[in-house]
Design an enzyme around this catalytic site. Structure first.
Site, short mmCIF file in Angstrom:
data_model
loop_
_atom_site.label_atom_id
_atom_site.label_comp_id
_atom_site.label_asym_id
_atom_site.label_seq_id
_atom_site.Cartn_x
_atom_site.Cartn_y
_atom_site.Cartn_z
CD1 TRP A 1 -2.15 -2.11 1.98
CD2 TRP A 1 -2.95 -1.31 0.06
NE1 TRP A 1 -3.16 -2.94 1.57
CE2 TRP A 1 -3.67 -2.48 0.40
CE3 TRP A 1 -3.29 -0.64 -1.13
CZ2 TRP A 1 -4.71 -2.98 -0.40
CZ3 TRP A 1 -4.32 -1.14 -1.91
CH2 TRP A 1 -5.02 -2.29 -1.55
CG ASP B 1 -3.15 3.90 4.32
OD1 ASP B 1 -4.14 3.70 5.04
OD2 ASP B 1 -2.94 3.25 3.26
CE LYS C 1 -8.73 -3.02 3.82
NZ LYS C 1 -7.52 -2.36 3.35
C1 LIG Z 1 -7.09 -1.87 2.10
C2 LIG Z 1 -6.06 -0.82 2.18
C3 LIG Z 1 -5.97 0.20 1.22
C4 LIG Z 1 -6.88 0.28 0.01
O1 LIG Z 1 -8.16 0.59 0.36
P1 LIG Z 1 -9.28 0.90 -0.74
O2 LIG Z 1 -10.37 1.51 0.07
O3 LIG Z 1 -9.64 -0.42 -1.35
O4 LIG Z 1 -8.70 1.82 -1.74
C5 LIG Z 1 -5.01 1.16 1.39
N1 LIG Z 1 -4.17 1.13 2.44
C6 LIG Z 1 -4.23 0.16 3.37
C7 LIG Z 1 -3.28 0.19 4.52
C8 LIG Z 1 -5.17 -0.84 3.27
O5 LIG Z 1 -5.23 -1.80 4.21
#
Ligand SMILES: *Cc1c(COP(=O)(O)O)cnc(C)c1O
Length: 360
Positions: A101, A171, A195
């Site tokens: 990511w 993030d 998540k």
């Molecule tokens: C799942 C995830 C993403 C991507 O998320 P989307 O909503 O599908 O774009 C980005 N960063 C992390 C750390 C993730 O776990």
């Protein structure tokens, strides 16, 4: 009805109490005679839903007044572009690459300016967090970027990097609301909610007000400008209203559980059950350097692909589902987010013990 223990990395398990509440309100939300899905986002009823959700999130995270909370679409991935478009005034940003990511975010930023990879753990399949106490932070960097919890590899920053005074952007998709955070250490904290918070299709961006400006890169779409959404209270266009509503329910649930201190205690307790077993097992082993282990995503392997597949299959038959590791790493991964009860982790460990005995 029979519920399984769902160890999916995301979309993921939600609190059963919340699912029951939203089911109860499906046909008639709070005397409105309609579902939140059918409601105008300009209605008083919805304004109260979004205001309450924001207030509860602010309470949970102790978000300072000089930060805005934005409920946006496009998932976490859209932020990979939105961040450089809005923040790269000098067209320079530093990225710490600790997984797929972070790597995607780093690659996307290269479209907009000079993105520097100032640290990485790719040399050992992202199984650790590099020492970030004295990195070569660029003097003209607009920000330093991290992915705080690496969903795929199961690592977590236990200490934030020394950004040498530069704005930190993080993030936190897979560790959002899993423990207390000091928001004032960040310029932006953002995460996809699917998540650890709610249904898919939304990202929450917590952003310091001075980073919200009209001075964005030329060509930045109106919809990808933070100011557009900040000025409109996340109602510039139709938001993901139902998702905001469910997230709001989860915030209330977290408050009723005792807030983020209590979630941290519970998450540590749950993770310890699984890590202690992995450390003592003769068949299974964790893949992450112990000091960098995530409380949320726990990858493990047997070392034998066929044995891994057999485990995943038999676990699913026993009601322990979505334990297959990410397609890029194989093996297994148990995501044990806030809504995974301790009983779910205990059931998983009991099953692993039995499997180990049967396959010795
Ligand atoms: C799942 C995830 C993403 C991507 O998320 P989307 O909503 O599908 O774009 C980005 N960063 C992390 C750390 C993730 O776990």
């Amino acid at each position: 009805m029979s519920r399984v223990y769902n160890f999916s990395a995301g979309p993921a398990v939600l609190p059963e109490e919340v699912l029951k509440e939203v089911a109860d309100e499906m046909l008639d939300y709070n005397g409105t005679g309609m579902s939140v899905m059918e409601m105008s986002h300009r209605s008083a009823a919805f304004q109260e839903i979004i205001d309450t959700a924001e207030k509860d999130l602010r309470d949970l995270m102790h978000i300072p007044d000089n930060y805005k909370v934005l409920f946006l679409q496009g998932g976490a991935s859209q932020q990979f572009a939105m961040i450089p478009m809005n923040l790269m005034k000098n067209k320079v940003a530093d990225y710490i690459v600790t997984g797929q990511w972070a790597k995607k975010a780093y690659q996307e930023a290269q479209k907009y300016g000079k993105a520097n990879k100032i640290a990485s753990s790719e040399d050992k399949t992202f199984s650790y967090i590099p020492d970030c106490s004295d990195l070569p932070v660029s003097p003209d960097a607009d920000y330093v970027y991290i992915c705080e919890n690496n969903t795929i590899y199961g690592t977590k920053f236990k200490e934030l990097p020394n950004t040498k005074g530069k704005t930190l952007v993080a993030d936190v998709s897979s560790c959002f609301l899993s423990e207390p955070v000091d928001v004032s250490k960040y310029g932006i904290i953002y995460g996809g909610v699917q998540k650890n918070i709610g249904p898919a299709g939304m990202v929450i961006v917590i952003i310091r007000e001075d980073l919200i400006t009209e001075d964005v890169l030329p060509g930045t779409p109106t919809m990808l400008t933070y100011k557009t959404h900040a000025d409109a209270g996340s109602l510039y266009n139709t938001p993901n209203a139902y998702c905001i509503y469910v997230c709001g329910k989860v915030f209330k649930w977290l408050k009723s559980m005792g807030g983020l201190e209590e979630m941290k205690r519970r998450n540590e307790e749950k993770a310890k059950i699984l890590y202690d077993f992995l450390d003592s097992s003769s068949l299974f082993k964790g893949t992450v350097v112990p000091k960098d282990r995530s409380l949320m995503n726990v990858p493990f392997v047997t070392g034998d692909k066929e044995m891994d597949a057999k485990f995943v299959k038999e676990a699913a038959a026993a009601g322990l589902v979505n334990l297959k590791g990410h397609r890029s790493v194989g093996g297994m991964r148990a995501s044990i987010y806030n809504a995974m009860p301790k009983a779910g982790v205990e059931a998983l460990v009991a099953f692993m013990k039995k499997f180990e005995e049967e396959n010795a």
